[in-house]
Write a protein that holds these residues in place. Sequence first.
Motif, PDB file in Angstrom:
ATOM      1  N   PRO A   8      68.354  28.980  43.423  1.00 54.38           N
ATOM      2  CA  PRO A   8      68.866  27.605  43.345  1.00 54.38           C
ATOM      3  C   PRO A   8      70.122  27.418  44.173  1.00 54.38           C
ATOM      4  CG  PRO A   8      69.601  28.837  41.432  1.00 54.38           C
ATOM      5  CD  PRO A   8      68.743  29.784  42.249  1.00 54.38           C
ATOM      6  N   TYR A  19      63.310  32.782  42.350  1.00 53.84           N
ATOM      7  CA  TYR A  19      63.836  31.427  42.463  1.00 53.84           C
ATOM      8  C   TYR A  19      65.306  31.502  42.851  1.00 53.84           C
ATOM      9  CZ  TYR A  19      65.759  26.883  41.010  1.00 53.84           C
ATOM     10  OH  TYR A  19      66.414  25.681  40.990  1.00 53.84           O
ATOM     11  N   ALA A  45      56.380  23.286  42.809  1.00 53.50           N
ATOM     12  CA  ALA A  45      56.490  24.744  42.986  1.00 53.50           C
ATOM     13  C   ALA A  45      55.145  25.410  42.723  1.00 53.50           C
ATOM     14  CB  ALA A  45      57.555  25.306  42.047  1.00 53.50           C
ATOM     15  N   LEU A  81      62.760  24.076  36.785  1.00 51.75           N
ATOM     16  CA  LEU A  81      62.248  24.896  37.876  1.00 51.75           C
ATOM     17  C   LEU A  81      62.641  26.356  37.656  1.00 51.75           C
ATOM     18  CD1 LEU A  81      60.726  24.985  40.512  1.00 51.75           C
ATOM     19  CD2 LEU A  81      62.797  24.226  41.694  1.00 51.75           C
ATOM     20  N   ALA A  82      63.862  26.577  37.195  1.00 48.19           N
ATOM     21  CA  ALA A  82      64.302  27.936  36.861  1.00 48.19           C
ATOM     22  C   ALA A  82      63.440  28.508  35.744  1.00 48.19           C
ATOM     23  CB  ALA A  82      65.772  27.923  36.445  1.00 48.19           C
ATOM     24  N   ILE A 123      60.732  30.597  45.795  1.00 48.89           N
ATOM     25  CA  ILE A 123      61.034  29.171  45.723  1.00 48.89           C
ATOM     26  C   ILE A 123      62.541  28.968  45.832  1.00 48.89           C
ATOM     27  CG2 ILE A 123      60.980  27.107  44.248  1.00 48.89           C
ATOM     28  CD1 ILE A 123      58.215  27.885  45.253  1.00 48.89           C
ATOM     29  N   CYS A 152      59.917  29.426  37.101  1.00 54.82           N
ATOM     30  CA  CYS A 152      59.893  30.611  37.961  1.00 54.82           C
ATOM     31  C   CYS A 152      60.165  31.888  37.186  1.00 54.82           C
ATOM     32  CB  CYS A 152      60.898  30.451  39.101  1.00 54.82           C
ATOM     33  SG  CYS A 152      60.412  29.208  40.331  1.00 54.82           S
ATOM     34  N   CYS A 187      68.469  33.387  36.586  1.00 53.98           N
ATOM     35  CA  CYS A 187      68.510  33.534  38.044  1.00 53.98           C
ATOM     36  C   CYS A 187      69.383  34.739  38.406  1.00 53.98           C
ATOM     37  CB  CYS A 187      69.075  32.282  38.703  1.00 53.98           C
ATOM     38  SG  CYS A 187      68.131  30.778  38.368  1.00 53.98           S
ATOM     39  N   SER A 246      58.822  21.852  38.932  1.00 57.14           N
ATOM     40  CA  SER A 246      57.892  22.958  38.723  1.00 57.14           C
ATOM     41  C   SER A 246      56.463  22.627  39.165  1.00 57.14           C
ATOM     42  CB  SER A 246      57.883  23.384  37.249  1.00 57.14           C
ATOM     43  OG  SER A 246      57.532  22.304  36.413  1.00 57.14           O
ATOM     44  N   SER A 263      65.644  25.799  45.963  1.00 52.33           N
ATOM     45  CA  SER A 263      65.949  24.378  45.773  1.00 52.33           C
ATOM     46  C   SER A 263      67.376  24.088  46.237  1.00 52.33           C
ATOM     47  CB  SER A 263      65.789  23.982  44.298  1.00 52.33           C
ATOM     48  OG  SER A 263      66.651  24.749  43.478  1.00 52.33           O
TER      49      SER A 263
END
Length: 218
Positions: free
Chosen positions: A114, A112, A81, A101-102, A92, A105, A130, A78, A94
């Motif tokens: 992933p 996001y 990001a 990170l999820a 973003i 975002c 997500c 993050s 990944s």
Amino acid sequence: MDITQFIKQTESHKIVPVFFHQDASVVINAIEASYKGGVRVFEFVNRGLNGLETFKTIIPHFKKYDDLVIGVGTIYDSKTAAQFVEAGAQFIVSPGLVTELANYCVHHNIAYIPGIATITEATTAMHLGCEMIKIFPANVIGSAFAKAVKSVLPQLAIMPTGGINPTENGLKEWFDAGVNCVGMGSQLFDKLKINNGDFNGLEQDIKKAVKTAFSLQS
């Protein structure tokens, strides 16, 4: 850009170029060629030692295109990001599913996407908030997996990336499997043309790929 807007944008434009080069001028020319070729979503790949600096250099050149969405891929945390978002990244991506990170975002309402390779990862991504996943590497996992994901998690949008050919057959198998767009890197960006500075030729390649993708949706 939130994920709902991002999904709509990718559904409308089908192909998301994925690109990195150490030379910012090459990236700028590649994005320009992509835009002229019909692309409206572009993923800059965060590789090398100067990814953030390169991104900061290229972003001002595209303020003139209010319909062009530029995001960043190969993000693992993050903090990184946040640096790219501050620099102008609108989404973003990944390579794998990163929980923190999820969370970042989703909390900041940033699209996001992933990377996933199993139904378990796809389900986990959905529970983390997500709404879109990246099947990666697509050429290894295969389009049958996308069809399987859509059968059990139809609410998830899918962007396969990695090794997809910009041909009718190469694109058709993925769109037939139910994906809403495809990410394309080296198959879309001819290295010889890049090395020779033939961005007009690159534009024509991209235009052909975009036209092929749209023809499969009619």
